[in-house]
Design a protein around this motif. Structure first.
Motif, PDB file in Angstrom:
ATOM      1  N   LYS A  12      -5.034  -9.216   4.079  1.00 35.91           N
ATOM      2  CA  LYS A  12      -5.336 -10.374   4.922  1.00 35.91           C
ATOM      3  C   LYS A  12      -6.718 -10.940   4.640  1.00 35.91           C
ATOM      4  O   LYS A  12      -6.975 -12.125   4.860  1.00 35.91           O
ATOM      5  N   ASN A  13      -7.618 -10.079   4.163  1.00 37.86           N
ATOM      6  CA  ASN A  13      -9.012 -10.489   3.983  1.00 37.86           C
ATOM      7  C   ASN A  13      -9.271 -11.291   2.708  1.00 37.86           C
ATOM      8  O   ASN A  13     -10.376 -11.794   2.516  1.00 37.86           O
ATOM      9  N   TYR A  14      -8.298 -11.360   1.818  1.00 39.30           N
ATOM     10  CA  TYR A  14      -8.509 -12.055   0.540  1.00 39.30           C
ATOM     11  C   TYR A  14      -7.308 -12.936   0.208  1.00 39.30           C
ATOM     12  O   TYR A  14      -6.213 -12.690   0.691  1.00 39.30           O
ATOM     13  N   ASP A  15      -7.573 -13.921  -0.657  1.00 37.15           N
ATOM     14  CA  ASP A  15      -6.475 -14.738  -1.180  1.00 37.15           C
ATOM     15  C   ASP A  15      -6.215 -14.349  -2.625  1.00 37.15           C
ATOM     16  O   ASP A  15      -6.609 -15.060  -3.548  1.00 37.15           O
ATOM     17  N   PHE A  16      -5.594 -13.234  -2.802  1.00 38.03           N
ATOM     18  CA  PHE A  16      -5.347 -12.797  -4.180  1.00 38.03           C
ATOM     19  C   PHE A  16      -4.285 -13.679  -4.834  1.00 38.03           C
ATOM     20  O   PHE A  16      -3.316 -14.085  -4.197  1.00 38.03           O
ATOM     21  N   ASP A  17      -4.513 -13.952  -6.124  1.00 44.12           N
ATOM     22  CA  ASP A  17      -3.468 -14.630  -6.892  1.00 44.12           C
ATOM     23  C   ASP A  17      -2.310 -13.679  -7.150  1.00 44.12           C
ATOM     24  O   ASP A  17      -1.155 -14.096  -7.207  1.00 44.12           O
ATOM     25  N   PHE A  18      -2.678 -12.382  -7.307  1.00 46.52           N
ATOM     26  CA  PHE A  18      -1.684 -11.436  -7.806  1.00 46.52           C
ATOM     27  C   PHE A  18      -1.999 -10.028  -7.305  1.00 46.52           C
ATOM     28  O   PHE A  18      -3.124  -9.563  -7.445  1.00 46.52           O
ATOM     29  N   VAL A  19      -0.992  -9.380  -6.730  1.00 47.04           N
ATOM     30  CA  VAL A  19      -1.168  -8.018  -6.205  1.00 47.04           C
ATOM     31  C   VAL A  19      -0.205  -7.068  -6.917  1.00 47.04           C
ATOM     32  O   VAL A  19       1.016  -7.252  -6.872  1.00 47.04           O
ATOM     33  N   LEU A  20      -0.791  -6.074  -7.578  1.00 51.66           N
ATOM     34  CA  LEU A  20       0.009  -5.002  -8.163  1.00 51.66           C
ATOM     35  C   LEU A  20       0.117  -3.889  -7.138  1.00 51.66           C
ATOM     36  O   LEU A  20      -0.908  -3.478  -6.567  1.00 51.66           O
ATOM     37  N   GLY A  21       1.304  -3.390  -6.905  1.00 52.59           N
ATOM     38  CA  GLY A  21       1.471  -2.222  -6.037  1.00 52.59           C
ATOM     39  C   GLY A  21       1.603  -0.997  -6.913  1.00 52.59           C
ATOM     40  O   GLY A  21       2.374  -1.007  -7.862  1.00 52.59           O
ATOM     41  N   SER A  22       0.830   0.056  -6.611  1.00 54.91           N
ATOM     42  CA  SER A  22       0.935   1.220  -7.489  1.00 54.91           C
ATOM     43  C   SER A  22       0.837   2.525  -6.719  1.00 54.91           C
ATOM     44  O   SER A  22       0.444   2.556  -5.553  1.00 54.91           O
ATOM     45  N   LEU A  23       1.216   3.589  -7.397  1.00 54.67           N
ATOM     46  CA  LEU A  23       1.245   4.916  -6.782  1.00 54.67           C
ATOM     47  C   LEU A  23       0.718   5.921  -7.813  1.00 54.67           C
ATOM     48  O   LEU A  23       1.376   6.169  -8.818  1.00 54.67           O
ATOM     49  N   HIS A  24      -0.482   6.433  -7.562  1.00 56.50           N
ATOM     50  CA  HIS A  24      -1.096   7.399  -8.495  1.00 56.50           C
ATOM     51  C   HIS A  24      -1.051   8.811  -7.963  1.00 56.50           C
ATOM     52  O   HIS A  24      -1.308   9.758  -8.684  1.00 56.50           O
ATOM     53  N   ASN A  25      -0.819   8.942  -6.669  1.00 54.66           N
ATOM     54  CA  ASN A  25      -0.714  10.288  -6.090  1.00 54.66           C
ATOM     55  C   ASN A  25       0.202  10.244  -4.872  1.00 54.66           C
ATOM     56  O   ASN A  25       0.379   9.196  -4.256  1.00 54.66           O
ATOM     57  N   LEU A  26       0.743  11.401  -4.566  1.00 54.95           N
ATOM     58  CA  LEU A  26       1.644  11.491  -3.421  1.00 54.95           C
ATOM     59  C   LEU A  26       0.828  11.777  -2.166  1.00 54.95           C
ATOM     60  O   LEU A  26      -0.335  12.155  -2.242  1.00 54.95           O
ATOM     61  N   LYS A  27       1.478  11.608  -1.021  1.00 52.20           N
ATOM     62  CA  LYS A  27       0.792  11.853   0.255  1.00 52.20           C
ATOM     63  C   LYS A  27       0.155  13.229   0.257  1.00 52.20           C
ATOM     64  O   LYS A  27       0.798  14.214  -0.104  1.00 52.20           O
ATOM     65  N   ASP A  28      -1.098  13.285   0.673  1.00 44.41           N
ATOM     66  CA  ASP A  28      -1.844  14.546   0.764  1.00 44.41           C
ATOM     67  C   ASP A  28      -1.855  15.314  -0.552  1.00 44.41           C
ATOM     68  O   ASP A  28      -1.773  16.539  -0.574  1.00 44.41           O
ATOM     69  N   ASP A  29      -1.910  14.590  -1.640  1.00 49.67           N
ATOM     70  CA  ASP A  29      -1.894  15.248  -2.939  1.00 49.67           C
ATOM     71  C   ASP A  29      -2.869  14.535  -3.868  1.00 49.67           C
ATOM     72  O   ASP A  29      -3.411  13.497  -3.526  1.00 49.67           O
TER      73      ASP A  29
END
Ligand SMILES: [Zn+2]
Ligand SMILES: [Zn+2]
Length: 269
Positions: free
Chosen positions: A99-116
């Motif tokens: 909400k705080n920025y007007d990004f042109d492009f957002v990549l969603g990523s996952l580098h680690n699992l919950k609590d890991d």
């Protein structure tokens, strides 16, 4: 093949903890490589254990990307992006950030699992790969269900680090959940990233690979983005042509580009 538009939709600068590249040098390198659209996508990780919101370094990245956008106008189009890591580990923080920025492009990523920890730091000799990857794909699916991003970064990321031969190359046990992820991406109009960094690393293929990119197409996927995941200037634009070639041979005729979060499909040829 001569492509209509060379783009790099995944690059990092010194505002990412794992890069010390100057943003100006990243932009210059892109221009030199013939890239016409460059998305700056510095990391913001959303780990559940941070109590005071997100890493505010993104402020500087965002601001400087805006300056580069102006400075390079007419030469290359610089886009203000972000690689948003693990948003589902703290949805409130992730949504506040967006909400705080007007990004042109957002990549969603996952580098680690919950609590890991990051897969990068795993010792795979003593790990049950099947159950680890069960958790990985389950979290990826959860992330796509949330869906507040433009492109899903480097699906199959852990395989960058898991020794070959420790898992079925055709993703045997995980095919159903992968299909579910890909189908949902298609339905929600979220792009699948073709991350070319694996081509310059031991993995030797894109993330995901052509097999899954083709599967995405079969399941109705229309939007793919292509990114080098460069953390230094010499990698900007690397293997982008290979990435677009893979998209083409998997049946895609367009590459997705973004501005203010809105997609624009550009013909590959
Ligand atoms: Zn990443
Ligand atoms: Zn990245």
């Amino acid at each position: 093949m001569e492509f209509k538009l060379l783009v790099d939709y995944h690059t990092h600068t010194g505002f990412s903890p794992d890069s010390d590249a100057d943003m100006l040098e990243i932009c210059n390198a892109a221009e030199k490589a013939g890239i016409l659209q460059l998305a700056i996508t510095d990391h913001v990780e959303i780990p559940a254990f941070i109590q005071d919101g997100y890493d505010k370094t993104i402020d500087e990245s965002y601001k400087q990307a805006g300056e580069m956008q102006a400075a390079f106008r007419g030469r290359i189009e610089v886009l203000k992006g972000i690689e948003l890591g693990e948003p589902i580990h703290d949805l409130n923080t992730a949504e506040q950030l967006l909400k705080n920025y007007d990004f042109d492009f957002v990549l969603g990523s996952l580098h680690n699992l919950k609590d890991d920890r990051d897969f990068y730091h795993y010792d795979f000799t003593s790990v049950d790969i099947r159950s680890l990857m069960d958790r990985y794909f389950a979290e990826q699916l959860e992330m796509v269900k949330w869906g507040k991003f433009n492109s899903l970064a480097h699906l199959t990321y852990p395989f960058r680090y898991i020794p070959k031969g420790r898992y079925p190359e055709d993703y045997g046990y995980w095919r159903d959940v992968i299909d579910e992820i890909l189908r949902l991406l298609a339905v929600k109009g979220i792009a699948l990233e073709i991350n070319t960094s694996g081509l310059r690393q031991a993995l030797g293929k894109t993330m995901p690979d052509e097999f899954l990119i083709r599967r995405f197409r079969e399941l109705g996927g229309e939007m793919v983005t292509v990114g080098s995941d460069a953390h230094k200037p010499c990698d900007v634009g690397k293997n982008i042509r290979d990435g677009i070639n893979i998209a083409y041979s998997a049946g895609f005729r367009y590459i997705a580009t973004f501005k203010n979060g809105h997609p624009k499909m550009v013909p590959i040829l």
